[in-house]
Design a protein around this motif. Structure first.
Motif, mmCIF file in Angstrom:
data_model
loop_
_atom_site.group_PDB
_atom_site.id
_atom_site.type_symbol
_atom_site.label_atom_id
_atom_site.label_comp_id
_atom_site.label_asym_id
_atom_site.label_seq_id
_atom_site.Cartn_x
_atom_site.Cartn_y
_atom_site.Cartn_z
ATOM 1 N N ILE A 32 -3.075 52.487 6.920
ATOM 2 C CA ILE A 32 -1.805 52.961 7.334
ATOM 3 C C ILE A 32 -1.512 54.087 6.222
ATOM 4 C CG2 ILE A 32 0.865 52.342 7.262
ATOM 5 C CD1 ILE A 32 -0.288 49.585 7.661
ATOM 6 N N VAL A 33 -1.337 55.320 7.138
ATOM 7 C CA VAL A 33 -0.726 56.470 6.295
ATOM 8 C C VAL A 33 0.740 56.496 6.299
ATOM 9 C CG1 VAL A 33 -0.890 59.196 6.198
ATOM 10 C CG2 VAL A 33 -2.782 57.802 7.188
ATOM 11 N N ALA A 34 1.227 56.169 4.997
ATOM 12 C CA ALA A 34 2.826 56.027 4.899
ATOM 13 C C ALA A 34 3.357 57.248 4.090
ATOM 14 C CB ALA A 34 3.071 54.873 3.961
ATOM 15 N N VAL A 35 4.271 57.818 4.652
ATOM 16 C CA VAL A 35 4.994 58.835 4.347
ATOM 17 C C VAL A 35 6.136 58.269 3.621
ATOM 18 C CG1 VAL A 35 6.458 60.931 4.921
ATOM 19 C CG2 VAL A 35 4.455 60.359 6.337
ATOM 20 N N LEU A 36 6.169 58.786 2.346
ATOM 21 C CA LEU A 36 7.134 58.544 1.599
ATOM 22 C C LEU A 36 8.678 59.440 1.915
ATOM 23 C CD1 LEU A 36 8.579 57.367 -1.103
ATOM 24 C CD2 LEU A 36 7.702 59.017 -2.347
ATOM 25 N N HIS A 37 9.695 58.906 2.077
ATOM 26 C CA HIS A 37 11.159 59.438 2.106
ATOM 27 C C HIS A 37 11.756 59.367 0.813
ATOM 28 C CE1 HIS A 37 14.478 60.744 4.258
ATOM 29 N NE2 HIS A 37 15.252 59.483 4.004
ATOM 30 N N ASN A 38 11.682 60.544 0.414
ATOM 31 C CA ASN A 38 12.228 60.765 -1.048
ATOM 32 C C ASN A 38 13.527 61.768 -0.761
ATOM 33 O OD1 ASN A 38 13.074 61.270 -3.627
ATOM 34 N ND2 ASN A 38 11.110 61.573 -4.364
ATOM 35 N N GLN A 39 14.824 61.030 -0.708
ATOM 36 C CA GLN A 39 16.009 61.756 -0.468
ATOM 37 C C GLN A 39 16.233 62.809 -1.760
ATOM 38 O OE1 GLN A 39 18.815 58.580 -0.002
ATOM 39 N NE2 GLN A 39 18.486 58.568 2.137
ATOM 40 N N SER A 40 15.481 62.835 -3.058
ATOM 41 C CA SER A 40 15.794 63.490 -3.700
ATOM 42 C C SER A 40 15.444 64.999 -3.992
ATOM 43 C CB SER A 40 15.830 63.051 -5.367
ATOM 44 O OG SER A 40 14.235 62.878 -5.516
ATOM 45 N N LYS A 41 14.194 64.953 -2.886
ATOM 46 C CA LYS A 41 13.370 66.079 -2.813
ATOM 47 C C LYS A 41 13.959 66.906 -1.617
ATOM 48 C CE LYS A 41 9.220 65.138 -4.901
ATOM 49 N NZ LYS A 41 7.578 65.023 -4.808
ATOM 50 N N ASN A 42 13.549 68.272 -1.584
ATOM 51 C CA ASN A 42 14.100 69.177 -0.542
ATOM 52 C C ASN A 42 12.810 69.683 0.462
ATOM 53 O OD1 ASN A 42 15.380 70.849 1.185
ATOM 54 N ND2 ASN A 42 15.682 72.529 -0.215
ATOM 55 N N PRO A 43 12.232 68.835 1.303
ATOM 56 C CA PRO A 43 10.879 69.200 1.717
ATOM 57 C C PRO A 43 11.116 70.274 2.812
ATOM 58 C CG PRO A 43 11.981 67.031 3.012
ATOM 59 C CD PRO A 43 12.837 67.476 1.711
ATOM 60 N N LEU A 44 10.005 70.614 3.317
ATOM 61 C CA LEU A 44 9.806 71.973 4.175
ATOM 62 C C LEU A 44 9.914 71.087 5.531
ATOM 63 C CD1 LEU A 44 9.046 74.588 5.314
ATOM 64 C CD2 LEU A 44 6.595 73.993 5.133
ATOM 65 N N PHE A 45 9.179 69.950 5.804
ATOM 66 C CA PHE A 45 9.359 69.037 7.145
ATOM 67 C C PHE A 45 10.219 67.783 6.750
ATOM 68 C CE2 PHE A 45 5.193 71.847 7.507
ATOM 69 C CZ PHE A 45 5.568 72.331 8.808
#
Length: 159
Positions: A32-45
């Motif tokens: 399982i490739v699990a994407v971390l949802h980190n609200q403190s970062k400003n991601p490109l995608f």
């Protein structure tokens, strides 16, 4: 069934990530490739875009699933009943950080093991942050990210 989780931000997914995913898929029945949802970062995608890109680049791997989580990784693996975490290592500096995280996860759940995989030498310098920076300044990232990711980055930077 041996199930492992390969967590990360994957912003964007690189060929180094894909190398670890493919090699993990040979070792485990399911990854399982699990994407971390980190609200403190400003991601490109955003998370949905990263999930979509990961699904595209792993679609030929039948035992790979893509998911997302927030909070502690150990809570996610507990919820899913997973006992193996895969982490890719590029350098000694990665090991020091990941070793601490593995020990903490083990402290929180003694049944969780972390499997470290050395990156292929051709990707040892590669990081998502570096890819974004090179691309931002119009450098060539072909061969560093899957073609689908390159197309998405071109589209994203045109917006």
């Amino acid at each position: 069934m041996k199930i492992a989780v390969y967590p990360g931000s994957f912003d964007p997914v690189t060929n180094g990530h894909l190398d670890i995913i493919k090699r993990s898929a040979k070792l485990f029945d399911k990854v399982i490739v699990a994407v971390l949802h980190n609200q403190s970062k400003n991601p490109l995608f955003d998370v949905k875009e990263r999930l979509d890109l990961l699904k595209q680049v792993t679609e030929e791997l039948p035992n790979v699933e893509v998911d997302c989580f927030s909070g502690l990784l150990v809570d996610y693996v507990n919820q899913k009943g997973i006992h193996s975490i895969v982490k890719g290592l590029r350098a000694v500096s990665d090991f020091e950080y990941e070793f601490q995280m593995a020990l903490m996860n083990r402290k929180l759940n003694a049944d969780v093991e972390t499997v470290f995989m050395m990156t292929s030498s051709e990707y040892s310098y590669l990081s998502s942050s570096l890819v974004k920076e090179v691309f931002k300044f119009k450098g060539c990232i072909k061969g560093l990210v899957p073609d689908e990711v390159l197309a998405a980055m071109i589209k994203k930077y045109r917006e």
